[in-house]
Design a protein around this motif. Structure first.
Motif, PDB file in Angstrom:
ATOM      1  N   ASP A   1       0.871  -1.174   0.000  1.00 34.23           N
ATOM      2  CA  ASP A   1       0.000   0.000   0.000  1.00 34.23           C
ATOM      3  C   ASP A   1       0.910   1.227   0.000  1.00 34.23           C
ATOM      4  O   ASP A   1       1.328   1.696   1.059  1.00 34.23           O
ATOM      5  CB  ASP A   1      -0.913  -0.024   1.225  1.00 34.23           C
ATOM      6  CG  ASP A   1      -1.873   1.161   1.255  1.00 34.23           C
ATOM      7  OD1 ASP A   1      -1.919   1.919   0.258  1.00 34.23           O
ATOM      8  OD2 ASP A   1      -2.575   1.339   2.263  1.00 34.23           O
ATOM      9  N   GLY A   2       1.232   1.686  -1.211  1.00 32.98           N
ATOM     10  CA  GLY A   2       2.160   2.809  -1.318  1.00 32.98           C
ATOM     11  C   GLY A   2       3.559   2.393  -0.917  1.00 32.98           C
ATOM     12  O   GLY A   2       4.134   1.479  -1.499  1.00 32.98           O
ATOM     13  N   ASP A   3       4.090   3.031   0.121  1.00 30.68           N
ATOM     14  CA  ASP A   3       5.456   2.755   0.581  1.00 30.68           C
ATOM     15  C   ASP A   3       5.469   1.853   1.811  1.00 30.68           C
ATOM     16  O   ASP A   3       6.431   1.889   2.607  1.00 30.68           O
ATOM     17  CB  ASP A   3       6.169   4.065   0.899  1.00 30.68           C
ATOM     18  CG  ASP A   3       6.443   4.885  -0.353  1.00 30.68           C
ATOM     19  OD1 ASP A   3       6.655   4.258  -1.410  1.00 30.68           O
ATOM     20  OD2 ASP A   3       6.435   6.124  -0.278  1.00 30.68           O
ATOM     21  N   ARG A   4       4.429   1.049   2.000  1.00 31.57           N
ATOM     22  CA  ARG A   4       4.405   0.147   3.147  1.00 31.57           C
ATOM     23  C   ARG A   4       3.683  -1.135   2.779  1.00 31.57           C
ATOM     24  O   ARG A   4       3.007  -1.225   1.746  1.00 31.57           O
ATOM     25  CB  ARG A   4       3.710   0.801   4.338  1.00 31.57           C
ATOM     26  CG  ARG A   4       2.205   1.034   4.131  1.00 31.57           C
ATOM     27  CD  ARG A   4       1.613   1.827   5.283  1.00 31.57           C
ATOM     28  NE  ARG A   4       0.177   2.036   5.107  1.00 31.57           N
ATOM     29  CZ  ARG A   4      -0.763   1.412   5.818  1.00 31.57           C
ATOM     30  NH1 ARG A   4      -0.413   0.518   6.740  1.00 31.57           N
ATOM     31  NH2 ARG A   4      -2.043   1.687   5.628  1.00 31.57           N
ATOM     32  N   LEU A   5       3.849  -2.156   3.603  1.00 28.35           N
ATOM     33  CA  LEU A   5       3.070  -3.382   3.513  1.00 28.35           C
ATOM     34  C   LEU A   5       2.025  -3.375   4.611  1.00 28.35           C
ATOM     35  O   LEU A   5       2.295  -2.928   5.732  1.00 28.35           O
ATOM     36  CB  LEU A   5       3.969  -4.611   3.673  1.00 28.35           C
ATOM     37  CG  LEU A   5       4.984  -4.900   2.567  1.00 28.35           C
ATOM     38  CD1 LEU A   5       5.834  -6.112   2.942  1.00 28.35           C
ATOM     39  CD2 LEU A   5       4.288  -5.144   1.230  1.00 28.35           C
ATOM     40  N   ARG A   6       0.846  -3.875   4.287  1.00 28.81           N
ATOM     41  CA  ARG A   6      -0.200  -3.974   5.298  1.00 28.81           C
ATOM     42  C   ARG A   6      -0.786  -5.374   5.274  1.00 28.81           C
ATOM     43  O   ARG A   6      -0.808  -6.038   4.232  1.00 28.81           O
ATOM     44  CB  ARG A   6      -1.307  -2.945   5.062  1.00 28.81           C
ATOM     45  CG  ARG A   6      -2.069  -3.139   3.778  1.00 28.81           C
ATOM     46  CD  ARG A   6      -3.042  -2.001   3.516  1.00 28.81           C
ATOM     47  NE  ARG A   6      -4.050  -1.856   4.563  1.00 28.81           N
ATOM     48  CZ  ARG A   6      -5.019  -0.942   4.533  1.00 28.81           C
ATOM     49  NH1 ARG A   6      -5.085  -0.077   3.524  1.00 28.81           N
ATOM     50  NH2 ARG A   6      -5.903  -0.884   5.492  1.00 28.81           N
ATOM     51  N   SER A   7      -1.252  -5.832   6.418  1.00 26.39           N
ATOM     52  CA  SER A   7      -1.868  -7.147   6.528  1.00 26.39           C
ATOM     53  C   SER A   7      -3.347  -7.028   6.155  1.00 26.39           C
ATOM     54  O   SER A   7      -4.091  -6.223   6.739  1.00 26.39           O
ATOM     55  CB  SER A   7      -1.734  -7.674   7.963  1.00 26.39           C
ATOM     56  OG  SER A   7      -2.364  -8.929   8.086  1.00 26.39           O
ATOM     57  N   LEU A   8      -3.765  -7.794   5.131  1.00 28.62           N
ATOM     58  CA  LEU A   8      -5.158  -7.740   4.705  1.00 28.62           C
ATOM     59  C   LEU A   8      -6.057  -8.363   5.768  1.00 28.62           C
ATOM     60  O   LEU A   8      -5.744  -9.420   6.332  1.00 28.62           O
ATOM     61  CB  LEU A   8      -5.341  -8.473   3.376  1.00 28.62           C
ATOM     62  CG  LEU A   8      -4.602  -7.897   2.169  1.00 28.62           C
ATOM     63  CD1 LEU A   8      -4.902  -8.724   0.921  1.00 28.62           C
ATOM     64  CD2 LEU A   8      -4.965  -6.440   1.944  1.00 28.62           C
ATOM     65  N   GLU A   9      -7.195  -7.717   6.022  1.00 29.97           N
ATOM     66  CA  GLU A   9      -8.136  -8.189   7.034  1.00 29.97           C
ATOM     67  C   GLU A   9      -9.120  -9.187   6.417  1.00 29.97           C
ATOM     68  O   GLU A   9      -9.860  -8.839   5.502  1.00 29.97           O
ATOM     69  CB  GLU A   9      -8.920  -7.012   7.617  1.00 29.97           C
ATOM     70  CG  GLU A   9      -9.966  -7.439   8.625  1.00 29.97           C
ATOM     71  CD  GLU A   9     -10.899  -6.308   9.011  1.00 29.97           C
ATOM     72  OE1 GLU A   9     -11.794  -6.547   9.848  1.00 29.97           O
ATOM     73  OE2 GLU A   9     -10.749  -5.189   8.458  1.00 29.97           O
ATOM     74  N   PRO A  10      -9.167 -10.441   6.918  1.00 30.33           N
ATOM     75  CA  PRO A  10     -10.152 -11.390   6.402  1.00 30.33           C
ATOM     76  C   PRO A  10     -11.546 -11.066   6.951  1.00 30.33           C
ATOM     77  O   PRO A  10     -11.714 -10.857   8.155  1.00 30.33           O
ATOM     78  CB  PRO A  10      -9.660 -12.741   6.939  1.00 30.33           C
ATOM     79  CG  PRO A  10      -8.294 -12.497   7.512  1.00 30.33           C
ATOM     80  CD  PRO A  10      -8.264 -11.050   7.896  1.00 30.33           C
ATOM     81  N   VAL A  11     -12.524 -11.010   6.056  1.00 28.76           N
ATOM     82  CA  VAL A  11     -13.918 -10.788   6.466  1.00 28.76           C
ATOM     83  C   VAL A  11     -14.799 -11.810   5.747  1.00 28.76           C
ATOM     84  O   VAL A  11     -14.401 -12.402   4.747  1.00 28.76           O
ATOM     85  CB  VAL A  11     -14.388  -9.355   6.124  1.00 28.76           C
ATOM     86  CG1 VAL A  11     -13.591  -8.315   6.899  1.00 28.76           C
ATOM     87  CG2 VAL A  11     -14.285  -9.089   4.630  1.00 28.76           C
ATOM     88  N   GLY A  12     -15.990 -12.020   6.286  1.00 29.94           N
ATOM     89  CA  GLY A  12     -16.934 -12.915   5.627  1.00 29.94           C
ATOM     90  C   GLY A  12     -17.194 -14.191   6.391  1.00 29.94           C
ATOM     91  O   GLY A  12     -17.117 -14.227   7.631  1.00 29.94           O
ATOM     92  N   GLU A  13     -17.415 -15.275   5.662  1.00 35.40           N
ATOM     93  CA  GLU A  13     -17.945 -16.497   6.242  1.00 35.40           C
ATOM     94  C   GLU A  13     -16.894 -17.512   6.656  1.00 35.40           C
ATOM     95  O   GLU A  13     -17.223 -18.542   7.243  1.00 35.40           O
ATOM     96  CB  GLU A  13     -18.904 -17.157   5.231  1.00 35.40           C
ATOM     97  CG  GLU A  13     -20.057 -16.258   4.797  1.00 35.40           C
ATOM     98  CD  GLU A  13     -20.835 -16.844   3.625  1.00 35.40           C
ATOM     99  OE1 GLU A  13     -21.249 -18.017   3.726  1.00 35.40           O
ATOM    100  OE2 GLU A  13     -21.016 -16.129   2.622  1.00 35.40           O
ATOM    101  N   VAL A  14     -15.641 -17.292   6.361  1.00 35.70           N
ATOM    102  CA  VAL A  14     -14.608 -18.283   6.644  1.00 35.70           C
ATOM    103  C   VAL A  14     -13.385 -17.593   7.232  1.00 35.70           C
ATOM    104  O   VAL A  14     -13.089 -16.441   6.911  1.00 35.70           O
ATOM    105  CB  VAL A  14     -14.234 -19.062   5.361  1.00 35.70           C
ATOM    106  CG1 VAL A  14     -13.645 -18.132   4.322  1.00 35.70           C
ATOM    107  CG2 VAL A  14     -13.289 -20.216   5.654  1.00 35.70           C
ATOM    108  N   GLU A  15     -12.697 -18.290   8.117  1.00 30.86           N
ATOM    109  CA  GLU A  15     -11.501 -17.741   8.742  1.00 30.86           C
ATOM    110  C   GLU A  15     -10.260 -18.095   7.930  1.00 30.86           C
ATOM    111  O   GLU A  15     -10.203 -19.142   7.291  1.00 30.86           O
ATOM    112  CB  GLU A  15     -11.354 -18.287  10.169  1.00 30.86           C
ATOM    113  CG  GLU A  15     -12.454 -17.856  11.116  1.00 30.86           C
ATOM    114  CD  GLU A  15     -12.217 -18.379  12.522  1.00 30.86           C
ATOM    115  OE1 GLU A  15     -11.169 -19.055  12.726  1.00 30.86           O
ATOM    116  OE2 GLU A  15     -13.056 -18.120  13.405  1.00 30.86           O
TER     117      GLU A  15
END
Length: 468
Positions: A391-405
């Motif tokens: 994300d631009g000049d950094r890494l970010r951890s994507l947030e899992p959402v929805g019906e499965v972990e």
């Protein structure tokens, strides 16, 4: 007065009466045709048939019919069990401008072996969303035939190959409506009594193209759809629908490489009805297109057991050449640090919040392809699974959402395929596993969408996936 002794005497009296009455009819006595006519069955008793003929003669005059020919599609003769309402075109648009940029189709509308050329005239409208007037001169009689089509736009027409949907030797005109809402559909125009009349589809829902939503299949993060298509082959109109439904979201559809289709051909009846005729099964794949089904055909597995196994850990590095090109390495420390060096000169450092990190050498492109992205697991914590995205000049951890972990434990398995697809399988009570494919959402999120049901010879090894 007694009834006529024979049918011949009855017909002779009616013929004489009608001839005398016809001589008294003047042009001012005639009325225009109504724009919509319910074509009713003509299988009536002789008395009703002759009475109807009398009305037609008085209003329209004597219509000369061809002698010594077989029935054609412009002879309207519905069967007793059919009730089709055809909209007869109004004689409008003679002064509309011709759209000469359109391809003017040539086809044999009247069945005499010679092609007619169809001309399009567009209805003036500020948004170019008016109607088209279709007009041609019949080669068999020299008379004009016309029709009206609503294609959603008058900028250009989409003309498909002609068909002979009723098998009578003349051809029907096929136009295409490019409609984003329902995927688009064809319109079939049949020559009937000098008019180009649009045929009525028996089941319009089977004559579509694209991803058609399944009723009740919408969720906050994806929607279940079936894949529809139609085509012209061998002078016939065909259509198909996927046997199974698939999840779609973020302009991506989670479908197997090869799927099974139900198919239909379309037959035009004497009443102007397009009937869907079941034609069985076809298999559709990106590599081979549509091919005949094998016995017991089913969709391919949602994933083929191809597992990306190579990772890097502290002190190791790898190159990533797909899309955005970069190198990455894991520096040992507390915490370990993932360092990304892009070919564009950009460097990103990101702390990894887990001991013994393992970074896959395959990029998880199903959830991120525009920039650097990584699947991170842990050698000491098998349940740890994270997706990092640039994300631009950094890494970010994507947030899992929805019906499965997003995890990896006894009842949930998560792995990356060698093509970059992120897959999670969840154990079901009956011993099967439900698979999910991960898609990217806006706002640094991702969600799992259902892709199918599978079994494993060894649930700890995703490569042992098989049909149940």
């Amino acid at each position: 007065m007694s009834a006529p002794d024979t049918m011949s005497e009855m017909e002779e009296r009616l013929r004489s009466a009608l001839a005398a009455r016809a001589e008294q009819v003047q042009p001012e006595h005639l009325a225009p045709l109504a724009p919509v006519v319910d074509l009713r069955p003509r299988w009536q008793s002789p008395w009703v048939l002759l009475a109807t003929a009398a009305v037609v003669l008085l209003v329209l005059g004597v219509v000369l019919q061809g002698v010594g020919r077989g029935p054609r599609s412009d002879d309207v003769a519905p069967r007793p069990d059919e009730r089709v309402e055809l909209e007869l075109p109004s004689d409008v648009g003679r002064d509309w401008a011709r759209n000469d940029s359109d391809r003017q189709p040539r086809l044999d509308l009247d069945g005499d072996g010679r092609d007619e050329k169809v001309v399009f005239r567009g209805e003036p409208s500020p948004e170019h969303d008016g109607r088209y007037r279709l007009e041609t001169t019949l080669s068999s009689t020299g008379e004009e035939a016309y029709g009206i089509a609503e294609l959603g736009t008058t900028i250009a027409t989409n003309v498909l190959d002609p068909i002979d949907a009723d098998g009578d030797g003349d051809e029907e005109l096929v136009l295409y409506v490019d409609d984003v809402a329902d995927g688009g559909h064809p319109l079939v125009f049949d020559l009937r009594d000098g008019l180009l009349v649009q045929a009525v589809a028996e089941d319009p829902g089977l004559l579509l193209r694209g991803e058609v939503p399944v009723p009740g299949g919408r969720t906050p993060y994806y929607e279940m759809v079936r894949l529809h298509d139609y085509w012209i082959e061998g002078g016939r109109l065909w259509s198909s629908r996927s046997v199974n439904s698939y999840a779609t979201g973020n302009m991506t559809i989670a479908r197997p490489r090869s799927i099974v289709l139900d198919t239909w051909s379309w037959r035009l009846t004497d009443a102007g009805l397009l009937e869907a005729v079941e034609e069985g099964c076809l298999r559709d794949s990106a590599e081979q297109g549509r091919t005949p089904c094998e016995e017991g055909a089913t969709d391919d597995l949602p994933t083929d057991g191809d597992v990306a196994r190579t990772t890097i850990g502290p002190g190791e590095g790898a190159r990533f050449e797909q899309g955005y090109r970069y190198g990455a390495r894991v520096e040992d420390g507390a915490p370990p640090v993932l360092v990304v060096e892009g070919d564009d000169g950009r460097t990103i450092r990101h702390d990894l919040d887990v001991d013994d990190p393992r970074v896959s050498t395959v990029q998880p492109v199903s959830v991120m392809s525009d920039g650097a992205s990584f699947l991170v697991t842990s050698a000491s914590d098998p349940s740890y699974v994270r997706v990092l995205a640039q994300d631009g000049d950094r890494l970010r951890s994507l947030e899992p959402v929805g019906e499965v972990e997003l995890t990896n434990d006894g009842s949930t398995r998560t792995w990356l395929t060698s093509s970059g697809g992120l897959v999670t399988a969840v154990a079901q009570d009956d011993g099967t596993w439900r698979t999910w494919g991960w898609l990217l959402l806006r706002g640094g999120r991702m969600t799992g969408v259902p892709t199918g049901t599978v079994c494993f010879d060894d649930p700890a090894d995703p490569s042992t996936i098989r049909r149940c």
